[in-house]
Design a protein around this motif. Structure first.
Motif, PDB file in Angstrom:
ATOM      1  N   VAL A  10       2.878   0.990  -4.590  1.00  0.00           N
ATOM      2  CA  VAL A  10       4.162   1.180  -3.716  1.00  0.00           C
ATOM      3  C   VAL A  10       5.361   1.274  -4.534  1.00  0.00           C
ATOM      4  O   VAL A  10       5.745   0.523  -5.463  1.00  0.00           O
ATOM      5  CB  VAL A  10       3.937   0.048  -2.925  1.00  0.00           C
ATOM      6  N   ASN A  36      -5.090  -3.904   1.391  1.00  0.00           N
ATOM      7  CA  ASN A  36      -4.257  -4.446   0.060  1.00  0.00           C
ATOM      8  C   ASN A  36      -5.171  -5.788  -0.004  1.00  0.00           C
ATOM      9  O   ASN A  36      -5.341  -6.512   0.570  1.00  0.00           O
ATOM     10  CB  ASN A  36      -3.054  -4.919   0.857  1.00  0.00           C
ATOM     11  N   LEU A  56       1.657  -6.709   6.602  1.00  0.00           N
ATOM     12  CA  LEU A  56       1.226  -6.222   5.382  1.00  0.00           C
ATOM     13  C   LEU A  56       1.893  -6.862   3.985  1.00  0.00           C
ATOM     14  O   LEU A  56       1.604  -6.970   2.943  1.00  0.00           O
ATOM     15  CB  LEU A  56       1.051  -5.000   5.197  1.00  0.00           C
ATOM     16  N   LEU A  58       4.316  -5.160   2.206  1.00  0.00           N
ATOM     17  CA  LEU A  58       4.336  -4.333   0.935  1.00  0.00           C
ATOM     18  C   LEU A  58       5.569  -4.605   0.115  1.00  0.00           C
ATOM     19  O   LEU A  58       6.681  -4.773   0.502  1.00  0.00           O
ATOM     20  CB  LEU A  58       4.354  -3.004   1.180  1.00  0.00           C
ATOM     21  N   LYS A  59       5.468  -4.554  -1.228  1.00  0.00           N
ATOM     22  CA  LYS A  59       6.192  -4.757  -2.308  1.00  0.00           C
ATOM     23  C   LYS A  59       6.118  -3.830  -3.203  1.00  0.00           C
ATOM     24  O   LYS A  59       4.829  -3.431  -3.589  1.00  0.00           O
ATOM     25  CB  LYS A  59       6.190  -6.340  -2.960  1.00  0.00           C
ATOM     26  N   THR A  62       3.078  -3.045  -6.116  1.00  0.00           N
ATOM     27  CA  THR A  62       1.708  -3.361  -5.472  1.00  0.00           C
ATOM     28  C   THR A  62       0.775  -2.196  -5.126  1.00  0.00           C
ATOM     29  O   THR A  62       1.187  -1.133  -4.859  1.00  0.00           O
ATOM     30  CB  THR A  62       1.778  -3.829  -3.906  1.00  0.00           C
ATOM     31  N   ILE A  64      -2.385  -0.395  -3.683  1.00  0.00           N
ATOM     32  CA  ILE A  64      -3.151  -0.376  -2.327  1.00  0.00           C
ATOM     33  C   ILE A  64      -3.771   0.800  -2.284  1.00  0.00           C
ATOM     34  O   ILE A  64      -3.875   1.695  -3.177  1.00  0.00           O
ATOM     35  CB  ILE A  64      -2.023  -0.332  -1.170  1.00  0.00           C
ATOM     36  N   LEU A  84       5.055   6.102   0.434  1.00  0.00           N
ATOM     37  CA  LEU A  84       5.085   5.142  -0.337  1.00  0.00           C
ATOM     38  C   LEU A  84       5.592   5.092  -1.744  1.00  0.00           C
ATOM     39  O   LEU A  84       5.806   4.243  -2.482  1.00  0.00           O
ATOM     40  CB  LEU A  84       3.816   4.302  -0.161  1.00  0.00           C
TER      41      LEU A  84
END
Length: 91
Positions: A10, A36, A56, A58-59, A62, A64, A84
């Motif tokens: 991401v 994830n 989720l 998301l950072k 990360t 995935i 992403l």
């Protein structure tokens, strides 16, 4: 029925929202999933669902797995990947 998946790291910009991703994916017939796995916690959600995306968390950085099943599976996965990783493409 096609099944396609891709690993993604991401890297999104601060201006992007999960709502945008959900709206982008509504045009696909395939079932789409984001997996994830972090800190021994496994979470798989449907990114067409805004609520699923919100849970989720998301950072950037990360890793995935994006997976889709259906006739347009590859296109759907590539749409998620493009979204992403968009910060990498905005120079």
């Amino acid at each position: 029925m096609k099944d396609f998946k891709k690993q993604v790291v991401v890297d999104i910009t601060e201006s992007q929202t999960i709502v945008e991703l959900s709206y982008l994916l509504q045009k696909y017939d395939s079932e789409i999933f984001i997996l994830n796995v972090s800190k021994n916690h496994v979470q798989e959600i449907n990114p067409k669902s805004i609520l699923g995306l919100a849970t989720l968390q998301l950072k950037n950085g990360t890793e995935i797995t994006v997976r889709a099943v259906g006739d347009d599976a590859e296109e759907a996965v590539m749409e998620v990947t493009k979204f992403l990783q968009s910060a990498k493409h905005t120079d």
